[in-house]
Design an enzyme around this catalytic site. Structure first.
Site, short mmCIF file in Angstrom:
data_model
loop_
_atom_site.label_atom_id
_atom_site.label_comp_id
_atom_site.label_asym_id
_atom_site.label_seq_id
_atom_site.Cartn_x
_atom_site.Cartn_y
_atom_site.Cartn_z
N GLU A 179 0.81 -1.22 0.00
CA GLU A 179 0.00 0.00 0.00
C GLU A 179 0.84 1.27 0.00
O GLU A 179 0.48 2.26 -0.65
CB GLU A 179 -0.97 0.01 1.19
CG GLU A 179 -2.16 -0.94 1.04
CD GLU A 179 -1.84 -2.37 1.44
OE1 GLU A 179 -0.72 -2.64 1.91
OE2 GLU A 179 -2.73 -3.24 1.28
N ASP A 237 -9.65 0.75 5.42
CA ASP A 237 -8.95 0.41 6.66
C ASP A 237 -7.43 0.37 6.46
O ASP A 237 -6.68 0.49 7.42
CB ASP A 237 -9.41 -0.96 7.15
CG ASP A 237 -10.92 -1.07 7.16
OD1 ASP A 237 -11.50 -1.02 8.24
OD2 ASP A 237 -11.53 -1.17 6.07
N HIS A 284 -11.94 -4.36 8.39
CA HIS A 284 -12.41 -4.28 7.01
C HIS A 284 -13.75 -3.56 6.89
O HIS A 284 -14.49 -3.81 5.94
CB HIS A 284 -12.54 -5.68 6.39
CG HIS A 284 -11.23 -6.28 5.97
ND1 HIS A 284 -10.29 -6.71 6.89
CD2 HIS A 284 -10.69 -6.53 4.75
CE1 HIS A 284 -9.25 -7.20 6.23
NE2 HIS A 284 -9.46 -7.09 4.93
#
Lengths: 337, 324
Positions: free
Chosen positions: A70, A95, A139
């Site tokens: 990420e 998240d 999530h």
């Protein structure tokens, strides 16, 4: 007007903008899917089906499937944006901002200001947020209150397919970084969407989804539908609700909120994020500061409790603000004297 | 040695500008007139200049916490830089970035960085853009022996390989990450380049105190990465940091005589002067003339910075998207 689902509004807008401007590129985890597998590319098309068909149409240079990294995705979006491209980076679940926060918060959000206004950073960061899938604490979160608090980011939260179309197009054509929050429980919702290839909704303009004289209800995303249900129920009793869909939390359409409260004198903010330092707290404070004389009752905020999001169906339902809880809050501000 | 007389003079001048710019900062900071944190690059000039002399404005660099040298080597205006560090209103970033956050995108300089290790992923994006454009341009990220231990650097190396980004990872091992030695902090017995090798990259190594070593090594690296389809590469330069982590750092972690030794033996400017004069390529008088010219230019930049307009409270609210 064509009828389409929220998720189809996402993918069709991206495709149209990629067609229009060759500098628009997409990147993210499994936005193609199947890379390096026997089944091959396009085996997935994005886990939310929000990039289906893009790889086949635009190829690997413009639809970039990334490793699960990420920070690198957000950093690459920053580098692409500084190099003349217009990246649309997907963070699979909102998240995961924690994993990539430095690149969003310290890099992308700060370039323009920190570099003296000489730098554009036209990056769109799309992410799926919100509860409703029993996906539990890591999530399901609504992260807008964290991102809205960061100067340098515009934060968009579309509720309807038409708003996805108009707001995502504005986001992609914007020269500054935009966080585009898609509610995962709305992906399957259908609605009319304008056909105009330049249909755009400017940021900072809320939408009035119900009109009434007695109470102002402010919300966005999944919970807006709950607020509309309450408004429809109360309308049968002769109680009129203004239901305001914020659409963007930064910039915030203060004017629409304040104009409404000046008429109704009563405010309920319904927010999917936890209560402390929330959108609810922020808008209640705004109204207390700027429309105090109009208030006939203390403003209320309806939030989930200050807990991580639980897993079991019964627990998640109890966690989210429900139609009943919203109705109770509205009746409470109406009964205040 | 293939460099023309003109190129040699230019390389020396670039290194000398960085050296004198920072030696002057080192003095001026002690007066208290310059605010904030400043991290000096002195000693590493051969790396910035040996790399950037190969680049034009369409090649991008992403710099580090210790970014002055990279900025100057990439062509950022000396006066604009000095004014920025002094916090002037007409500094390169209008006094909003300061020492740690200088950028000039028009020059292909995508930013120094206040966050150690944040630059590598950005250079991957710039390298993907270069690959898409297909014009043989590259993006270079500089990382020190501190940044090489950040997860971002690992993610960036893998993603660059996967996406075949035209990105070059330049590791400047100056032996200290903040106040900690690389032999302790870099787990591969201090060998950074082997990490890039493990990610599947072609790797080079060079002496970062020797301009010619850096320049020639970078020529090879660039010849490789500029070929479409080859993807990223990495290079590690062994170099030296003359000053502390930040200005004011008393450097108690240095060994006895260490600083004198590296100033004597591993000063890239001294080494450059010796090799070009020994080889008869330039005369001492050529370099002495440049030294005087650079000193005057730095003096002028300080005069300008001191005289420049200061920002006003209204300037806080410019260059933002939304003001509340």
């Amino acid at each position: 007007m064509a009828k389409m689902m929220y998720r189809d509004a996402v993918v069709s807008t991206i495709a149209e903008e990629m067609e229009r401007d060759e500098n628009v590129v997409c990147l993210g985890e499994d936005i193609v899917g199947g890379m390096g597998t026997p089944g091959g590319p396009e085996a997935i098309g994005g886990i939310w089906s929000t990039s289906t068909g893009l790889f086949g149409k635009f190829g690997a240079d413009r639809v970039i499937d990334t490793p699960i990294s990420e920070s690198a995705i957000m950093g690459a979006a920053a580098g692409l944006a500084l190099s003349g491209k217009r990246p649309i980076a997907e963070l699979m679940f909102a998240d995961f901002i924690g994993v990539s926060l430095d690149q969003i918060w310290n890099q992308i959000a700060k370039f323009r200001y920190m570099f003296g206004g000489k730098t554009k950073c036209p990056a769109v960061i799309r992410m799926a947020y919100g509860a409703g899938y029993n996906a539990a604490a890591q999530h399901s979160q609504a992260v807008h209150q964290i991102l809205t608090g960061m100067p340098g980011l515009k934060v968009v939260m579309p509720t309807t397919p038409a708003d996805v179309k108009g707001l995502l197009r504005t986001a992609i054509r914007d020269d500054d970084p935009v966080i585009f929050l898609e509610h995962k429980a709305l992906y399957g919702v259908s609605g009319e969407v304008p056909d105009d290839p330049d249909y755009m909704i400017p940021f900072g303009h809320a939408r009035l989804s119900r009109a009434g004289q007695d109470v102002t209800i402010v919300s966005t995303g999944l919970l807006l539908g709950f607020c509309e249900a309450v408004a429809d129920k109360l309308a049968a009793e002769g109680i009129g609700c203004d239901v305001i869909d914020l659409r963007t939390t930064s910039p915030l359409d203060e004017e629409t909120i304040l104009d409404s409260v000046e008429v109704t004198g009563r405010l309920v903010v319904v927010d999917e994020a936890p209560p402390r330092c929330s959108l609810g707290a922020d808008i209640c404070a705004l109204v207390a500061e700027k429309a105090f004389a109009s208030l006939k009752a203390p403003p209320l905020s309806v939030n989930p409790p200050h807990t991580p999001i639980p897993f079991a169906r019964e627990l998640e339902s109890a966690y989210l603000p429900s139609v009943d809880k919203i109705e109770a809050a509205v009746r409470k501000v109406l009964s205040y004297r | 040695m293939q460099l023309s007389r003109e190129a040699l003079l230019r390389a020396y001048r670039q290194m000398k500008v960085i050296r004198e710019f920072e030696e002057r900062l080192h003095v001026d900071i002690q007066t208290g007139e310059i605010a904030g944190f400043t991290h000096l690059y002195c000693g590493q000039e051969a790396v910035a200049v040996g790399v950037c002399e190969h680049l034009d404005n369409d090649d991008k660099i992403v710099s580090t916490h210790r970014g002055h040298g990279h900025c100057l080597a990439k062509g950022c205006d000396v006066n604009g830089m000095m004014k920025e560090i002094w916090g002037s209103r007409d500094g390169l970033c209008k006094g909003k970035g300061g020492s740690m956050h200088i950028a000039d995108v028009d020059k292909g300089m995508l930013g120094a960085n206040g966050i150690v290790g944040a630059g590598a992923p950005i250079a991957v994006g710039a390298g993907i853009a270069a690959k898409i454009d297909g014009k043989g341009k590259v993006a270079i990220t500089f990382s020190g022996d501190g940044a090489c231990n950040q997860g971002t650097t690992f993610e960036a190396m893998n993603m660059a390989v996967v996406t075949k980004a035209a990105t070059i990872f330049v590791f400047e091992n100056n032996h200290y990450s903040e106040h900690t030695g690389y032999q302790y902090a870099v787990g591969t017995s201090g060998d950074i380049a082997s990490r890039a090798e493990a990610f599947g990259m072609k790797v080079w190594r060079g002496d970062g105190t020797d301009f010619f070593s850096v320049y020639e090594t970078m020529r090879e690296v660039l010849d490789y990465v500029r070929v479409p389809g080859n993807g990223p590469a990495a290079v590690e330069f062994d170099t030296e940091r003359f000053f502390g982590h930040f200005e004011g750092d008393p450097q108690r972690y240095r060994g006895p005589g260490e600083l004198d030794r590296i100033r004597e033996m591993r000063d890239c400017l001294k080494n450059f002067r010796k090799s070009v004069t020994d080889a008869g390529l330039l005369e001492h008088s050529d370099l002495d003339a440049l030294d005087a010219e650079v000193l005057e230019a730095i003096e002028e930049s300080v005069r300008q910075a001191k005289a420049a307009d200061r920002p006003t409270a209204e300037d806080v609210l410019t260059d933002v998207y939304i003001s509340y």
